[in-house]
Design a protein around this motif. Structure first.
Motif, PDB file in Angstrom:
ATOM      1  N   GLY A 384      -1.192  13.315  17.947  1.00 28.40           N
ATOM      2  CA  GLY A 384      -0.013  12.450  18.019  1.00 28.40           C
ATOM      3  C   GLY A 384       0.120  11.630  16.746  1.00 28.40           C
ATOM      4  N   GLY A 385      -1.022  11.101  16.263  1.00 30.17           N
ATOM      5  CA  GLY A 385      -1.004  10.339  15.021  1.00 30.17           C
ATOM      6  C   GLY A 385      -0.506  11.192  13.868  1.00 30.17           C
ATOM      7  N   ALA A 386      -1.042  12.432  13.795  1.00 29.05           N
ATOM      8  CA  ALA A 386      -0.628  13.338  12.721  1.00 29.05           C
ATOM      9  C   ALA A 386       0.874  13.606  12.801  1.00 29.05           C
ATOM     10  N   LEU A 387       1.373  13.839  14.013  1.00 29.49           N
ATOM     11  CA  LEU A 387       2.807  14.136  14.175  1.00 29.49           C
ATOM     12  C   LEU A 387       3.662  12.945  13.781  1.00 29.49           C
ATOM     13  N   LEU A 388       3.231  11.735  14.164  1.00 27.79           N
ATOM     14  CA  LEU A 388       3.996  10.546  13.798  1.00 27.79           C
ATOM     15  C   LEU A 388       4.030  10.387  12.277  1.00 27.79           C
ATOM     16  N   PHE A 389       2.862  10.604  11.661  1.00 24.59           N
ATOM     17  CA  PHE A 389       2.789  10.503  10.205  1.00 24.59           C
ATOM     18  C   PHE A 389       3.733  11.529   9.570  1.00 24.59           C
ATOM     19  N   ILE A 390       3.704  12.762  10.130  1.00 23.78           N
ATOM     20  CA  ILE A 390       4.579  13.817   9.601  1.00 23.78           C
ATOM     21  C   ILE A 390       6.040  13.393   9.706  1.00 23.78           C
ATOM     22  N   LEU A 391       6.369  12.738  10.836  1.00 25.76           N
ATOM     23  CA  LEU A 391       7.755  12.282  11.016  1.00 25.76           C
ATOM     24  C   LEU A 391       8.183  11.340   9.893  1.00 25.76           C
ATOM     25  N   TYR A 393       7.147  11.455   6.814  1.00 29.44           N
ATOM     26  CA  TYR A 393       7.446  12.289   5.633  1.00 29.44           C
ATOM     27  C   TYR A 393       8.841  12.902   5.779  1.00 29.44           C
ATOM     28  N   VAL A 394       9.116  13.410   6.992  1.00 30.93           N
ATOM     29  CA  VAL A 394      10.414  14.063   7.230  1.00 30.93           C
ATOM     30  C   VAL A 394      11.531  13.061   6.971  1.00 30.93           C
ATOM     31  N   TRP A 395      11.350  11.874   7.506  1.00 27.71           N
ATOM     32  CA  TRP A 395      12.325  10.792   7.347  1.00 27.71           C
ATOM     33  C   TRP A 395      12.561  10.497   5.869  1.00 27.71           C
ATOM     34  N   ARG A 396      11.454  10.363   5.114  1.00 27.27           N
ATOM     35  CA  ARG A 396      11.534  10.085   3.672  1.00 27.27           C
ATOM     36  C   ARG A 396      12.294  11.207   2.968  1.00 27.27           C
ATOM     37  N   ASP A 397      11.913  12.466   3.282  1.00 24.22           N
ATOM     38  CA  ASP A 397      12.515  13.599   2.584  1.00 24.22           C
ATOM     39  C   ASP A 397      14.003  13.701   2.872  1.00 24.22           C
ATOM     40  N   ILE A 398      14.400  13.443   4.123  1.00 28.90           N
ATOM     41  CA  ILE A 398      15.826  13.509   4.457  1.00 28.90           C
ATOM     42  C   ILE A 398      16.584  12.435   3.673  1.00 28.90           C
ATOM     43  N   LYS A 399      16.041  11.240   3.633  1.00 32.51           N
ATOM     44  CA  LYS A 399      16.705  10.153   2.906  1.00 32.51           C
ATOM     45  C   LYS A 399      16.836  10.492   1.422  1.00 32.51           C
ATOM     46  N   ASP A 400      15.710  10.980   0.842  1.00 34.15           N
ATOM     47  CA  ASP A 400      15.733  11.329  -0.581  1.00 34.15           C
ATOM     48  C   ASP A 400      16.779  12.397  -0.862  1.00 34.15           C
ATOM     49  N   LYS A 401      16.859  13.411  -0.009  1.00 30.78           N
ATOM     50  CA  LYS A 401      17.786  14.523  -0.233  1.00 30.78           C
ATOM     51  C   LYS A 401      19.227  14.031  -0.165  1.00 30.78           C
TER      52      LYS A 401
ATOM     53  N   TRP B 102      -2.345   4.577   3.374  1.00 28.93           N
ATOM     54  CA  TRP B 102      -1.578   3.400   3.790  1.00 28.93           C
ATOM     55  C   TRP B 102      -0.318   3.255   2.938  1.00 28.93           C
ATOM     56  N   GLN B 103      -0.486   3.441   1.617  1.00 29.49           N
ATOM     57  CA  GLN B 103       0.674   3.294   0.724  1.00 29.49           C
ATOM     58  C   GLN B 103       1.690   4.405   0.974  1.00 29.49           C
ATOM     59  N   THR B 104       1.192   5.626   1.242  1.00 36.97           N
ATOM     60  CA  THR B 104       2.112   6.735   1.518  1.00 36.97           C
ATOM     61  C   THR B 104       2.944   6.413   2.760  1.00 36.97           C
ATOM     62  N   LEU B 105       2.273   5.872   3.761  1.00 35.67           N
ATOM     63  CA  LEU B 105       2.985   5.523   4.989  1.00 35.67           C
ATOM     64  C   LEU B 105       4.075   4.502   4.694  1.00 35.67           C
ATOM     65  N   ARG B 106       3.719   3.493   3.914  1.00 35.59           N
ATOM     66  CA  ARG B 106       4.699   2.436   3.590  1.00 35.59           C
ATOM     67  C   ARG B 106       5.830   2.980   2.723  1.00 35.59           C
ATOM     68  N   HIS B 107       5.465   3.887   1.824  1.00 34.10           N
ATOM     69  CA  HIS B 107       6.486   4.507   0.976  1.00 34.10           C
ATOM     70  C   HIS B 107       7.452   5.343   1.832  1.00 34.10           C
ATOM     71  N   ASN B 108       6.878   6.124   2.748  1.00 33.50           N
ATOM     72  CA  ASN B 108       7.709   6.972   3.607  1.00 33.50           C
ATOM     73  C   ASN B 108       8.701   6.138   4.405  1.00 33.50           C
ATOM     74  N   LEU B 109       8.241   4.950   4.829  1.00 37.26           N
ATOM     75  CA  LEU B 109       9.103   4.115   5.657  1.00 37.26           C
ATOM     76  C   LEU B 109      10.048   3.264   4.805  1.00 37.26           C
ATOM     77  N   GLY B 110       9.981   3.464   3.510  1.00 35.48           N
ATOM     78  CA  GLY B 110      10.896   2.748   2.618  1.00 35.48           C
ATOM     79  C   GLY B 110      10.469   1.320   2.351  1.00 35.48           C
ATOM     80  N   MET B 111       9.206   0.996   2.635  1.00 36.24           N
ATOM     81  CA  MET B 111       8.762  -0.383   2.422  1.00 36.24           C
ATOM     82  C   MET B 111       8.357  -0.619   0.978  1.00 36.24           C
ATOM     83  N   ILE B 112       7.877   0.426   0.301  1.00 34.33           N
ATOM     84  CA  ILE B 112       7.614   0.272  -1.134  1.00 34.33           C
ATOM     85  C   ILE B 112       8.249   1.437  -1.878  1.00 34.33           C
TER      86      ILE B 112
END
Lengths: 414, 385
Positions: A384-391, A393-401, B102-112
């Motif tokens: 579950g932790g891995a999947l949340l973390f993956i989400l 990344y997905v969120w970041r990539d969609i925003k960047d695109k 930790w930083q990757t997580l914050r970056h992904n969420l747009g915090m940094i």
């Protein structure tokens, strides 16, 4: 050829990935790939987390179809037969020295189901059409019984068909002439429609299987039936079936299938309540080493012999005893000897690798319980932790695109 | 070799190792999980398709041996890299990785705004690698218990064996799910990484994902292979590793050959030495042709009680007294049930044991001769003994 084409395809993929961000079309394709992949992964996870129920036990005893109508056209009445056959102690000497008893008790026959329904002698004794009778074509009384059994099949074809599947029919065909035919269990002139009581069944089987009966009589089931007339304990046919009787001697699949026979009663709450016996025994067996393998065998190759223990291998079959009985093969002090029958090198700790029909909890089998509990938390936690973390990344990539696309659009429009 | 536009990430032996590991892992998973989830239809089809459970277990064990040989090889390769090549231990985890996560997580969420700069192996890859190391250790240990339960129980409490089974299954599920999510997402879905196929990553990707590795590479100094010091290290390594590998191979041999757990039992032990066909007596002649019985001193104890118990006792016993009638004892028969006494001494005509048997809608259990015997007994005042 195909592998080469595959490689080419790979190259295309690699280059197309490099070009992502330059082309809207490829970005779209990439997104779809992403969604499909995640969906695929989720489906696989779901499949593995799903719990499946073991299939329910199958009934053991066949219910018998109704008896066919009597045949009415009879050329010869019973009175004609009884004129001679009522005579006391009428005996036919056979060529091997045996004596065939020919006297019929008319009252007894009249009380039987066939007598009361009005069946005539010659409906079973089909070779008799009058007097004098045809030449005797059998040499022993046994041969005569076997011949007569064919008459039964005329009116009871379904029962006969089931009988032919059984071990008695099988060994009879193999030349064992002592193998039981209809009249050995049902009788002949005195058959009633009520069949035998459970007690009588055991007594009846004893006629030919007296040594097994002696073992059974001392077992927990046999003692209850024979000494207490307890009608809920299994008698012979409950396990071996009646017409299609079977045992492990003739069929390996009986050994494997026997777990369902035991489970049939031992998972029945109402029945087990009477004796205060736990009904978890079957599920805990299936969850343990032997049971898991046996259940896999049962489902994937039921006819293959297996050396994995089923209920009777540890508890005994005819000699099964209460687990509290000092003579029981599964009471604590005897268990290691029982294990050593299949695991000759087993030492004193070994029996505890079997969970003794307990579901692991904080009291019983604590280590197993704690390990299970750990993984119940650890696996969903990690995945579950891995999947949340993956989400994220997905969120970041969609925003960047989106940013790239919208920046590109602004550049094109002026 | 490294060219300006590409960067060697995995040498051929590493790639071969990865794909052998993949083969072993996949085989272990598809032969192991169906055993854990044997109730599922998918598992059953898979087992049948692979040739039955015994074959599945053989495949599982062969794959396990392959996995263990890979561990022996991998340890050797890692030690060689460290001791002989004096290479950087790029896979060792550190606090830097925690921070990067930790930083990757914050970056992904747009915090940094900035992504953390990572080295040759990113924290994502290290999580994967050390997860695999942890999983492999657990699987080999618990696998030994399952493969050699009798040997294990010589030294440990028996309960450790089912506990090992629980851990083996839980860890397997975790490993498969982690590969399917974390690993596949990072190397296939998010950014297709060709280096495990081709060995190379483009310099552009290298700069993007592993910027620190490029900086470190510039400062890399290594001895030439023909240098005497390098040669000496090699010799020492091969002697020491030779010993270590022999020990490990010995352990693997033990794993495979320590015991033959189960031998075939004899069929149904309670029938040993017992004749299946053992007739009581030669079949007696049927009853004589006269149902008229004369009272011959029968009593309840011998044989009337036995007759009632065996024929009527199924439905009329103490535990299961249909119509509140218990026919397994003399008192019970005299007391009777809902319809009245079953036996009335001296009066067979109204004793229900007889009445119900003649002309009533009740299963008939007596033959005419038996009825005659019981009738005679009742009419002689039905003595108990």
């Amino acid at each position: 050829m195909t592998s080469f084409a595959h490689l080419q395809h790979f190259n295309i993929n690699i280059t197309s990935n490099k070009m992502i961000g330059n082309s809207k079309f490829l970005a779209l394709k990439f997104n779809r790939l992403l969604i499909i992949s995640i969906a695929f992964i989720l489906v696989i996870i779901l499949l593995f987390f799903l719990q499946f129920n073991p299939s329910s036990a199958t009934p053991i005893l066949q219910t018998l179809p109704p008896t066919p109508e009597p045949m009415l056209a009879v050329e010869m009445g019973d009175d004609e037969c009884l004129e001679c056959h009522q005579t006391p102690d009428m005996i036919l000497p056979l060529s091997n020295g045996e004596q065939l008893y020919l006297t019929v008790n008319p009252d007894q026959y009249a009380f039987s189901i066939h007598g009361r329904e009005g069946y005539a002698c010659v409906q079973c004794h089909t070779d008799i059409t009058g007097f004098p009778h045809p030449e005797v074509d059998f040499e022993t009384a046994r041969e005569f019984s076997i011949q007569m059994a064919e008459s039964c099949a005329n009116c009871h074809p379904q029962e006969n068909e089931i009988y032919l599947e059984g071990d008695h029919a099988k060994t009879l065909q193999e030349g064992e002439e002592n193998s039981a035919v209809c009249s050995d269990c049902h009788g002949s002139h005195q058959i009633t429609e009520f069949g035998n009581t459970r007690y009588q069944v055991a007594k009846m089987c004893q006629q030919c299987h007296s040594e097994i009966y002696d073992v059974y009589r001392d077992s927990v089931h046999g003692a209850a039936l024979i000494e207490e007339y307890d009608s809920f304990v299994p008698t012979c046919v409950d396990c071996h079936s009646n017409h299609s009787n079977a045992g492990p001697e003739e069929r390996p699949e009986f050994h494997l299938g026997s777990i369902r026979i035991c489970a049939d009663c031992h998972t029945d709450d109402d029945l087990m309540n009477i004796y205060d016996i736990n009904t978890d025994v079957f599920d805990t067996y299936l969850a343990d080493f032997h049971g898991t393998t046996v259940a896999i065998f049962e489902r994937t190759s039921p006819d293959q012999p297996t050396n994995k223990a089923v209920c009777i291998d540890c508890h005994g079959a005819h000699d099964i005893r209460s687990p509290d009985d000092v003579q029981s093969s599964v009471i604590k002090q005897n268990l290691i000897t029982t294990c050593q029958r299949c695991h000759p090198e087993a030492t004193i700790n070994f029996p505890d690798s079997w969970l003794h029909h307990y579901t692991p909890d904080i009291e019983q089998n604590r280590i197993v319980f704690l390990v299970n509990l750990f993984y119940k938390i650890f696996v969903p936690g990690m995945v579950g932790g891995a999947l949340l973390f993956i989400l994220t990344y997905v969120w970041r990539d969609i925003k960047d695109k989106r940013n790239i696309v919208s920046v590109g659009g602004e550049n094109e429009s002026p | 070799m490294n060219r300006p536009n590409r960067y060697l990430r995995f040498s051929l032996p590493r790639r071969i190792e990865h794909w052998l590991q993949t083969a072993s892992f996949t085989l272990l998973a598809i032969t192991g999980l169906p055993q854990r989830y044997m109730d599922s239809q998918i598992s059953q089809s898979l087992i049948t398709w692979l040739g039955g459970i015994e074959t599945v277990r053989i495949i599982h064990r062969i794959s396990a041996v392959l996995l263990m040989l890979l561990v022996v090889y991998h340890l050797g390769a890692a030690i060689y890299h460290w001791v002989v090549d004096r290479g950087r231990l790029t896979m060792l985890p550190s606090l830097v990785d925690l921070r990067a996560g930790w930083q990757t997580l914050r970056h992904n969420l747009g915090m940094i705004k900035e992504k953390p700069k990572q080295g040759f192996y990113t924290f994502e890859e290290k999580a994967e690698y050390w997860g695999l190391v942890w999983g492999t250790i657990i699987m080999i240990l618990t696998g030994f218990f399952l493969w050699n339960p009798i040997t294990a129980a010589r030294f440990l409490p028996g309960e450790w064996i089912p506990a090992a089974k629980a851990a083996h299954g839980g860890e397997a599920l975790l490993a498969v799910l982690f590969i399917l999510t974390w690993h596949f997402y990072h190397v296939l879905i998010r950014h297709y990484n060709p280096s495990m196929f081709t060995g190379y990553l483009s310099r552009k990707d290298m700069e993007k994902f592993h910027p620190l590795a490029i900086e470190q590479e510039a400062s890399k100094v290594s001895l030439p292979k023909n240098h005497p010091a390098y040669q000496r290290r090699r010799r020492v390594f091969f002697i020491a590793y030779g010993i270590l590998a022999t020990v490990m191979l010995g352990i693997i041999y033990l794993f495979v050959a320590a015991e033959q757990t189960a031998q075939s039992p004899e069929i149904i032990p309670d029938l040993q030495g017992i004749e299946i066909f053992s007739p009581l007596t030669p079949t007696p002649f049927p009853e004589a042709a006269s149902p008229l019985a004369v009272y011959q001193g029968e009593t309840w104890d011998e044989p009337i009680g036995e007759m009632h118990a065996s024929r009527c006792g199924d439905c009329h016993n103490i535990q299961n007294a249909q119509s509140n009638l218990d026919l397994t004892s003399y008192q019970g028969a005299l007391r009777g049930g809902d319809s009245g006494p079953a036996i009335i001494p001296g009066a067979s005509g109204v004793s229900l044991s007889i009445v119900w048997q003649t002309g009533h809608d009740h299963p008939g259990v007596w033959s005419p001769l038996e009825i005659a015997v019981i009738r005679a007994w009742i009419d002689n005042n039905a003595p108990e003994n």
